[in-house]
Structures are given as C-alpha cells and as structure tokens.
Design a protein around this motif. Structure first.
Motif, PDB file in Angstrom:
ATOM      1  N   PHE A  40       0.824  -1.199   0.000  1.00 52.64           N
ATOM      2  CA  PHE A  40       0.000   0.000   0.000  1.00 52.64           C
ATOM      3  C   PHE A  40       0.863   1.255   0.000  1.00 52.64           C
ATOM      4  O   PHE A  40       0.525   2.237  -0.650  1.00 52.64           O
ATOM      5  CB  PHE A  40      -0.955   0.006   1.199  1.00 52.64           C
ATOM      6  N   ASN A  41       1.968   1.239   0.732  1.00 52.99           N
ATOM      7  CA  ASN A  41       2.858   2.393   0.755  1.00 52.99           C
ATOM      8  C   ASN A  41       3.434   2.653  -0.639  1.00 52.99           C
ATOM      9  O   ASN A  41       3.468   3.798  -1.100  1.00 52.99           O
ATOM     10  CB  ASN A  41       3.981   2.182   1.768  1.00 52.99           C
ATOM     11  N   LEU A  42       3.864   1.596  -1.310  1.00 54.73           N
ATOM     12  CA  LEU A  42       4.444   1.757  -2.649  1.00 54.73           C
ATOM     13  C   LEU A  42       3.403   2.220  -3.667  1.00 54.73           C
ATOM     14  O   LEU A  42       3.651   3.135  -4.446  1.00 54.73           O
ATOM     15  CB  LEU A  42       5.080   0.447  -3.117  1.00 54.73           C
ATOM     16  N   VAL A  43       2.237   1.589  -3.642  1.00 61.04           N
ATOM     17  CA  VAL A  43       1.228   1.861  -4.670  1.00 61.04           C
ATOM     18  C   VAL A  43       0.462   3.150  -4.377  1.00 61.04           C
ATOM     19  O   VAL A  43       0.310   4.000  -5.258  1.00 61.04           O
ATOM     20  CB  VAL A  43       0.264   0.663  -4.807  1.00 61.04           C
ATOM     21  N   LYS A  44      -0.014   3.311  -3.150  1.00 66.61           N
ATOM     22  CA  LYS A  44      -0.871   4.461  -2.829  1.00 66.61           C
ATOM     23  C   LYS A  44      -0.069   5.722  -2.529  1.00 66.61           C
ATOM     24  O   LYS A  44      -0.398   6.792  -3.014  1.00 66.61           O
ATOM     25  CB  LYS A  44      -1.754   4.141  -1.622  1.00 66.61           C
ATOM     26  N   ASN A  45       0.964   5.622  -1.690  1.00 67.28           N
ATOM     27  CA  ASN A  45       1.683   6.820  -1.256  1.00 67.28           C
ATOM     28  C   ASN A  45       2.776   7.248  -2.229  1.00 67.28           C
ATOM     29  O   ASN A  45       2.940   8.425  -2.502  1.00 67.28           O
ATOM     30  CB  ASN A  45       2.285   6.607   0.136  1.00 67.28           C
ATOM     31  N   LYS A  46       3.539   6.277  -2.728  1.00 64.26           N
ATOM     32  CA  LYS A  46       4.663   6.621  -3.604  1.00 64.26           C
ATOM     33  C   LYS A  46       4.283   6.638  -5.080  1.00 64.26           C
ATOM     34  O   LYS A  46       5.075   7.061  -5.913  1.00 64.26           O
ATOM     35  CB  LYS A  46       5.822   5.652  -3.373  1.00 64.26           C
ATOM     36  N   GLY A  47       3.103   6.118  -5.423  1.00 63.35           N
ATOM     37  CA  GLY A  47       2.627   6.199  -6.795  1.00 63.35           C
ATOM     38  C   GLY A  47       3.216   5.186  -7.750  1.00 63.35           C
ATOM     39  O   GLY A  47       3.191   5.392  -8.959  1.00 63.35           O
ATOM     40  N   TYR A  48       3.734   4.077  -7.231  1.00 65.51           N
ATOM     41  CA  TYR A  48       4.265   3.032  -8.108  1.00 65.51           C
ATOM     42  C   TYR A  48       3.120   2.356  -8.850  1.00 65.51           C
ATOM     43  O   TYR A  48       2.017   2.227  -8.343  1.00 65.51           O
ATOM     44  CB  TYR A  48       4.984   1.955  -7.283  1.00 65.51           C
ATOM     45  N   THR A  49       3.409   1.896 -10.069  1.00 67.97           N
ATOM     46  CA  THR A  49       2.460   1.018 -10.751  1.00 67.97           C
ATOM     47  C   THR A  49       2.582  -0.365 -10.114  1.00 67.97           C
ATOM     48  O   THR A  49       3.530  -0.631  -9.366  1.00 67.97           O
ATOM     49  CB  THR A  49       2.799   0.911 -12.247  1.00 67.97           C
ATOM     50  N   LEU A  50       1.653  -1.248 -10.416  1.00 68.45           N
ATOM     51  CA  LEU A  50       1.725  -2.598  -9.840  1.00 68.45           C
ATOM     52  C   LEU A  50       2.994  -3.304 -10.299  1.00 68.45           C
ATOM     53  O   LEU A  50       3.666  -3.963  -9.510  1.00 68.45           O
ATOM     54  CB  LEU A  50       0.492  -3.412 -10.217  1.00 68.45           C
ATOM     55  N   GLN A  51       3.322  -3.165 -11.573  1.00 65.78           N
ATOM     56  CA  GLN A  51       4.545  -3.791 -12.082  1.00 65.78           C
ATOM     57  C   GLN A  51       5.773  -3.167 -11.426  1.00 65.78           C
ATOM     58  O   GLN A  51       6.710  -3.866 -11.050  1.00 65.78           O
ATOM     59  CB  GLN A  51       4.632  -3.656 -13.605  1.00 65.78           C
TER      60      GLN A  51
END
Length: 111
Positions: free
Chosen positions: A63-74
């Motif tokens: 969640f931190n990577l995807v939601k907060n940092k804006g990473y794509t799933l890949q």
C-alpha cells in the motif's frame, strides 16, 4: 508511572479485519494477493483467508508503494523483488514514526 496496556497481537486476522485496517474492499486485498507473490495468507477448510502479522506487514509495504509513492503494480512488484529487505526496513521505520506521531499528538492534546 501509570500502567500502560500492552498491544494485543493476534496470530491470524480475518479478511474483514484486514479490510477495516486498510479501509479498502476485500476485492482489492484479493487482487493484491494475486498480483504479489509475497502475499500468501493461509486458508482454512472453508476457504476463508487468514492473514498473519507478516502478511499485514507485506500489505503495508504494498500500500505504501502503490498508494503513497505512486508506483504502478509492475513497478511495485519489481521494487519488492529487487529491494525486499530495504522495503521491509523502510516500512518498519514508517511504522515507528507513525507511533511516535500518535504519541506526540496524544501528549499535545493532554496539555
């Protein structure tokens, strides 16, 4: 010094408890389970998912990577594959800082 209650940590959390923790739908948790290999909750005979503390920690990282940092799933998948220990350490620091923040807010409110 007043008695301070210990936090109670459960061995397993149900899907409902996990969705409340992260304030998301169960479908999103199931989706992340399919997308990320590090998420592997146990299933009972009925097929209900039971999440361990490690699963919760991994979800926090995702969640931190995807939601907060804006990473794509890949991108998040690649980052976790290449930097798993660093990601876990970063999440541990974030959790510690969040606990410190809530303590300081509590102290400020009591003044």
């Amino acid at each position: 010094m007043p008695y301070k209650e210990r936090e109670i940590n459960k061995l397993y959390y149900t899907m409902g408890e996990v969705t409340e923790m992260f304030e998301v739908n169960a479908s999103q948790i199931r989706f992340y389970e399919r997308e990320f290999d590090i998420l592997q909750p146990k299933k009972n005979k009925k097929g209900n998912r039971l999440f361990t503390q490690e699963d919760i920690a991994n979800l926090k990282i995702i969640f931190n990577l995807v939601k907060n940092k804006g990473y794509t799933l890949q991108g998040a998948r690649d980052y976790l594959r290449d930097n798993k220990s660093e990601a876990k350490e970063n999440q541990r620091v974030i959790d510690s800082l969040e606990r410190l923040k809530s303590f300081l807010v509590e102290v400020r409110d009591s003044l």
